[in-house]
Design an enzyme around this catalytic site. Structure first.
Site, mmCIF file in Angstrom:
data_model
loop_
_atom_site.group_PDB
_atom_site.id
_atom_site.type_symbol
_atom_site.label_atom_id
_atom_site.label_comp_id
_atom_site.label_asym_id
_atom_site.label_seq_id
_atom_site.Cartn_x
_atom_site.Cartn_y
_atom_site.Cartn_z
ATOM 1 N N HIS A 85 -21.592 -19.014 -25.259
ATOM 2 C CA HIS A 85 -22.935 -18.465 -25.487
ATOM 3 C C HIS A 85 -23.831 -19.510 -26.136
ATOM 4 C CE1 HIS A 85 -22.388 -17.973 -29.869
ATOM 5 N NE2 HIS A 85 -21.156 -17.560 -29.583
ATOM 6 N N CYS A 103 -15.892 -19.408 -30.703
ATOM 7 C CA CYS A 103 -16.620 -19.373 -29.435
ATOM 8 C C CYS A 103 -17.013 -20.788 -29.015
ATOM 9 C CB CYS A 103 -17.872 -18.514 -29.572
ATOM 10 S SG CYS A 103 -17.514 -16.742 -29.758
#
Length: 388
Positions: free
Chosen positions: A318, A336
């Protein structure tokens, strides 16, 4: 056939009497008499029932039929306890009748009709039976669903809403057909999920169809399948993401050619809970905005854009403009893959559900327990999870 029979009464008896002859002779020789009978009984018409008359616990997908011997069937009907007729087919010569639709669970059924003998005599056909009453009817779902185009690492997944004990019986019924030869296998990831994956990634643009005839299947412990499942889907272009933790890069390989190389920041190597672990992940979902929560590390309701989920452990690819200074330089995320907004949007638009994401260079392995972990297992480990 091992089944019940109904017979017509009697058969014709034909008697033949021989003439008596008297024979005389000379020298006082005596005469004798001779005679005999020649009898024949006509073959009696009969009907075999499948299942037997009066049977209980019948599986609703078992063959349901009548077979006439030395006669023909006429006006056959099979009705349930609400007087609804079961769809069926009578053979052109009247020799048999079979049901052409599955029956229901826990239902009484009754036969009616006539058996016609060779001489035109008729005998009523009657009988009844009762189907099995499950303790629970188990629902299953299949993914991918019809008409989807998915990535080359996409597994076929069947999930059940209750544990399956008779795994081998279920697995034997499952069929995967492909537009070109693909080696693959089913594996039980737990007692509620069985997945099929190819040995290697799917060939691009493969057409896939799956047949899972689960209605009437005995799952064990009184549980039975609720419905048959099928699906047809396509494999898209071959896109592989190379997530290189030690190089702070994320590269996109499409149909064998590199089409993008983005600077990235991965999880902090100093904290095992936050480190980005090695392994082959699978794109699971895509959301233009994802709300991130991790109270243990001091954040809730944080909105991040262009979020591509690759694990139920919490890993996403992301945008993180707040971490822009570290992107491509050092690994500082909470596990992430952080990209700039522009790069994250470009990658988001290119991703398909089922694309593989190969994470390397972190020095630690992701345990194979967080969905989708099908590609975290070696082919040998995968095959060992088969029930056959």
């Amino acid at each position: 056939m091992n089944g019940s029979r109904v017979r017509s009464p009697g058969g014709a008896l034909v008697a033949v009497l021989a003439a008596l002859a008297l024979v005389s002779g000379c020298s006082g020789a005596s005469g004798g008499t001779g005679g005999g009978t020649d009898g024949q009984r006509g073959a009696e018409p009969s009907v075999s029932f499948e299942p037997d008359k009066g049977a209980g616990g019948v599986n609703p997908k078992d063959p349901i039929k009548l077979v006439a011997e030395n006669g023909t069937l006429r006006e056959v009907s099979l009705t349930n306890d609400e007087n609804e007729r079961v769809e069926g087919e009578l053979a052109e010569d009247g020799s048999s009748w079979r049901a052409t639709e599955p029956l229901g669970y826990d239902t009484a059924y009754e036969w009616s009709g006539e058996l016609v003998g060779s001489s035109g005599e008729t005998t009523p056909v009657s009988g009844d039976f009762h189907t099995v009453a499950p303790e629970r009817v188990v629902r299953a779902t299949i993914n991918p669903i019809d008409d989807k185009t998915v990535g080359i690492a996409m597994p076929i997944s069947i999930k059940f809403d209750a544990p399956v004990e008779n795994k081998a019986e279920v697995q034997r019924l499952l069929e995967v057909d492909t537009s070109e030869p693909v080696e693959g296998a089913w594996a039980w990831l737990n007692d509620r999920q069985v997945d099929w994956r190819p040995k290697e990634y799917w060939p691009a643009h493969t057409e896939v169809s799956v047949d899972a005839p689960l209605y009437g299947v005995d799952y064990g412990a009184g549980k039975y399948g609720k419905a048959d499942l099928t699906t047809k889907f396509d494999i898209g272009r071959a896109q592989v993401v190379k997530a290189e933790v030690d190089r702070h890069r994320l590269r996109v390989i499409r149909d064998g050619e590199q089409v993008a190389s983005y600077p990235a920041s991965y999880g902090k190597p100093s904290n095992p809970d936050l480190h980005t672990h090695e392994g082959t992940y699978t794109v699971m979902a895509k959301h233009p905005v994802e709300i991130m929560d991790n109270p243990k590390y001091g954040y809730t309701d944080v909105k991040k854009k262009w979020a591509v989920r690759i694990s139920n452990h919490g890993e996403f690819i992301h945008e993180n403009e707040q971490n822009r200074a570290n992107i491509g330089v050092r690994n500082t995320s909470h596990g992430c893959v952080n990209l700039t907004n522009a790069d994250a949007k470009e990658y988001f638009d290119s991703a398909l559900i089922g694309d593989p994401v190969e994470v390397t260079g972190s020095g630690t392995q992701m345990p194979p327990r967080y969905a989708v972990y099908d590609w975290m297992l070696s082919w040998q480990q995968w095959q060992q999870k088969s029930a056959l």
